[in-house]
Design a protein around this motif. Structure first.
Motif, PDB file in Angstrom:
ATOM      1  N   LEU A  47      36.955  37.228  50.144  1.00 31.72           N
ATOM      2  CA  LEU A  47      37.691  38.449  49.822  1.00 31.72           C
ATOM      3  C   LEU A  47      37.110  39.658  50.549  1.00 31.72           C
ATOM      4  N   ALA A  48      35.779  39.710  50.632  1.00 32.73           N
ATOM      5  CA  ALA A  48      35.137  40.819  51.347  1.00 32.73           C
ATOM      6  C   ALA A  48      35.572  40.834  52.809  1.00 32.73           C
ATOM      7  N   LYS A  49      35.646  39.670  53.409  1.00 34.66           N
ATOM      8  CA  LYS A  49      36.071  39.570  54.804  1.00 34.66           C
ATOM      9  C   LYS A  49      37.546  39.934  54.950  1.00 34.66           C
ATOM     10  N   GLU A  50      38.373  39.470  54.000  1.00 31.67           N
ATOM     11  CA  GLU A  50      39.817  39.716  54.069  1.00 31.67           C
ATOM     12  C   GLU A  50      40.141  41.200  53.965  1.00 31.67           C
ATOM     13  N   TYR A  51      39.421  41.911  53.091  1.00 28.21           N
ATOM     14  CA  TYR A  51      39.720  43.324  52.878  1.00 28.21           C
ATOM     15  C   TYR A  51      38.785  44.257  53.650  1.00 28.21           C
ATOM     16  N   ASN A  52      37.912  43.650  54.468  1.00 31.86           N
ATOM     17  CA  ASN A  52      37.012  44.424  55.318  1.00 31.86           C
ATOM     18  C   ASN A  52      36.153  45.401  54.507  1.00 31.86           C
ATOM     19  N   VAL A  53      35.533  44.869  53.453  1.00 32.79           N
ATOM     20  CA  VAL A  53      34.653  45.674  52.599  1.00 32.79           C
ATOM     21  C   VAL A  53      33.340  44.917  52.413  1.00 32.79           C
ATOM     22  N   ASP A  54      32.352  45.626  51.895  1.00 39.50           N
ATOM     23  CA  ASP A  54      31.082  44.977  51.581  1.00 39.50           C
ATOM     24  C   ASP A  54      31.260  44.000  50.415  1.00 39.50           C
ATOM     25  N   HIS A  55      30.422  42.974  50.414  1.00 37.27           N
ATOM     26  CA  HIS A  55      30.421  42.002  49.310  1.00 37.27           C
ATOM     27  C   HIS A  55      30.218  42.712  47.973  1.00 37.27           C
ATOM     28  N   SER A  56      29.379  43.748  47.984  1.00 38.57           N
ATOM     29  CA  SER A  56      29.085  44.480  46.749  1.00 38.57           C
ATOM     30  C   SER A  56      30.330  45.156  46.180  1.00 38.57           C
ATOM     31  N   SER A  57      31.252  45.558  47.039  1.00 41.92           N
ATOM     32  CA  SER A  57      32.487  46.202  46.576  1.00 41.92           C
ATOM     33  C   SER A  57      33.338  45.220  45.784  1.00 41.92           C
ATOM     34  N   VAL A  58      33.418  44.000  46.267  1.00 42.14           N
ATOM     35  CA  VAL A  58      34.195  42.970  45.553  1.00 42.14           C
ATOM     36  C   VAL A  58      33.563  42.686  44.199  1.00 42.14           C
ATOM     37  N   ARG A  59      32.247  42.579  44.171  1.00 36.23           N
ATOM     38  CA  ARG A  59      31.562  42.355  42.898  1.00 36.23           C
ATOM     39  C   ARG A  59      31.855  43.495  41.927  1.00 36.23           C
ATOM     40  N   GLN A  60      31.879  44.727  42.457  1.00 39.74           N
ATOM     41  CA  GLN A  60      32.140  45.878  41.607  1.00 39.74           C
ATOM     42  C   GLN A  60      33.562  45.837  41.049  1.00 39.74           C
ATOM     43  N   TRP A  61      34.553  45.465  41.864  1.00 40.28           N
ATOM     44  CA  TRP A  61      35.935  45.355  41.384  1.00 40.28           C
ATOM     45  C   TRP A  61      36.012  44.361  40.218  1.00 40.28           C
ATOM     46  N   ILE A  62      35.367  43.226  40.402  1.00 43.57           N
ATOM     47  CA  ILE A  62      35.401  42.178  39.371  1.00 43.57           C
ATOM     48  C   ILE A  62      34.744  42.670  38.091  1.00 43.57           C
ATOM     49  N   SER A  63      33.590  43.317  38.241  1.00 41.44           N
ATOM     50  CA  SER A  63      32.876  43.846  37.081  1.00 41.44           C
ATOM     51  C   SER A  63      33.710  44.904  36.355  1.00 41.44           C
ATOM     52  N   ASN A  64      34.318  45.816  37.116  1.00 43.07           N
ATOM     53  CA  ASN A  64      35.128  46.870  36.505  1.00 43.07           C
ATOM     54  C   ASN A  64      36.338  46.295  35.776  1.00 43.07           C
ATOM     55  N   TYR A  65      36.957  45.297  36.386  1.00 38.39           N
ATOM     56  CA  TYR A  65      38.122  44.670  35.752  1.00 38.39           C
ATOM     57  C   TYR A  65      37.722  43.983  34.447  1.00 38.39           C
ATOM     58  N   GLN A  66      36.592  43.285  34.463  1.00 35.03           N
ATOM     59  CA  GLN A  66      36.141  42.582  33.266  1.00 35.03           C
ATOM     60  C   GLN A  66      35.744  43.556  32.151  1.00 35.03           C
ATOM     61  N   ALA A  67      35.236  44.728  32.539  1.00 38.80           N
ATOM     62  CA  ALA A  67      34.793  45.708  31.548  1.00 38.80           C
ATOM     63  C   ALA A  67      35.916  46.616  31.059  1.00 38.80           C
ATOM     64  N   ILE A 102      30.623  51.869  33.633  1.00 41.64           N
ATOM     65  CA  ILE A 102      30.320  52.796  34.724  1.00 41.64           C
ATOM     66  C   ILE A 102      31.005  52.252  35.964  1.00 41.64           C
ATOM     67  N   ARG A 103      31.699  53.095  36.686  1.00 45.88           N
ATOM     68  CA  ARG A 103      32.588  52.615  37.739  1.00 45.88           C
ATOM     69  C   ARG A 103      31.895  52.093  38.989  1.00 45.88           C
ATOM     70  N   SER A 104      30.664  52.484  39.232  1.00 48.88           N
ATOM     71  CA  SER A 104      29.995  51.974  40.427  1.00 48.88           C
ATOM     72  C   SER A 104      28.487  51.943  40.251  1.00 48.88           C
ATOM     73  N   THR A 105      27.861  50.977  40.929  1.00 44.98           N
ATOM     74  CA  THR A 105      26.399  50.899  40.888  1.00 44.98           C
ATOM     75  C   THR A 105      25.780  52.094  41.604  1.00 44.98           C
ATOM     76  N   LYS A 106      26.512  52.668  42.559  1.00 44.28           N
ATOM     77  CA  LYS A 106      26.012  53.856  43.256  1.00 44.28           C
ATOM     78  C   LYS A 106      25.838  55.004  42.267  1.00 44.28           C
ATOM     79  N   GLN A 107      26.781  55.137  41.327  1.00 42.12           N
ATOM     80  CA  GLN A 107      26.677  56.182  40.321  1.00 42.12           C
ATOM     81  C   GLN A 107      25.408  56.011  39.497  1.00 42.12           C
TER      82      GLN A 107
END
Length: 227
Positions: free
Chosen positions: A29-49, A92-97
């Motif tokens: 998915l990270a390759k398909e959407y041209n994003v970092d692996h961490s971004s995909v993990r964050q989407w999944i985490s946010n959706y689950q929460a 929390i919406r992102s680990t960067k925050q």
């Protein structure tokens, strides 16, 4: 001017469902959407929460209470959970925050604003004696677990300070003994030495807990509108 998100809500939702339903891996998915692996993990985490709302990119910053920020930072610094787990737990919406809050808590902004006169934060560790590690943990506890300030004072790395404090929290003073190789001075750490060090660190930890209780009390008063 608001910045258009690289990946739309619909694309994020599709990606999350593809992962949760086993059709694609996070790496794919990270390759398909041209994003970092961490971004995909964050989407999944946010959706689950937070459900689908966790995937919506808002033009306004999400507001978090001081108490939530404080609790999330302290839980991360305790070493009991990863940043992603904490973000999921507290919505929390992102680990960067969360990373920004940790840096602020540890005085990063103050150090940054001090300009070129400030000392650089060490990223490389150095060898230390048991006595030094005990003193470093004691200082860190007495100064509200300010890892950055402690690392600067003793010229060790941030990671070393955090690791030693977490080890002490979990297993006491014995966890600070370096058992790699043969270190005669540390092998000869007597029961009397251990008790003295333990008492010294317990006193520092108790002072830190007192400060913690005062801060939490103040935050509760602020959130309750009494101040």
């Amino acid at each position: 001017m608001s910045r258009k998100p690289k990946v739309s809500f619909e694309q994020k939702l599709s990606a999350v469902k593809d992962y949760l339903e086993g059709r694609k891996t996070q790496r794919q998915l990270a390759k398909e959407y041209n994003v970092d692996h961490s971004s995909v993990r964050q989407w999944i985490s946010n959706y689950q929460a937070m459900g689908e709302s966790g995937l919506i990119t808002s033009s306004k910053n999400t507001s978090y209470s001081q108490e939530l920020k404080y609790t999330a930072v302290k839980e991360y610094l305790s070493g009991n959970a990863s940043k992603l787990d904490i973000c999921k737990k507290y919505k929390i919406r992102s680990t960067k925050q969360l990373s920004d809050w940790v840096l602020k808590y540890n005085g990063h902004e103050r150090l940054k604003s001090s300009g070129s006169g400030g000392k650089p934060i060490m990223t490389k560790g150095r060898n230390t004696t048991l006595e030094e590690r005990i003193e470093i943990v004691k200082y860190c506890l007495e100064h509200n677990r300010n890892y950055i300030e402690t690392a600067e004072k003793y010229q060790v790395s941030y990671q070393q300070v955090r690791s030693w404090v977490i080890k002490y929290d979990k297993s006491g003073v014995d966890a600070l003994i370096d058992r790699r190789g043969k270190r005669k001075s540390e092998d000869e750490f007597t029961e009397m030495d251990r008790l003295k060090a333990q008492n010294k660190l317990l006193e520092a930890r108790n002072r830190w807990l007192e400060m913690e209780n005062e801060v939490l009390k103040k935050l509760q008063e602020i959130e309750g509108g009494r101040y």
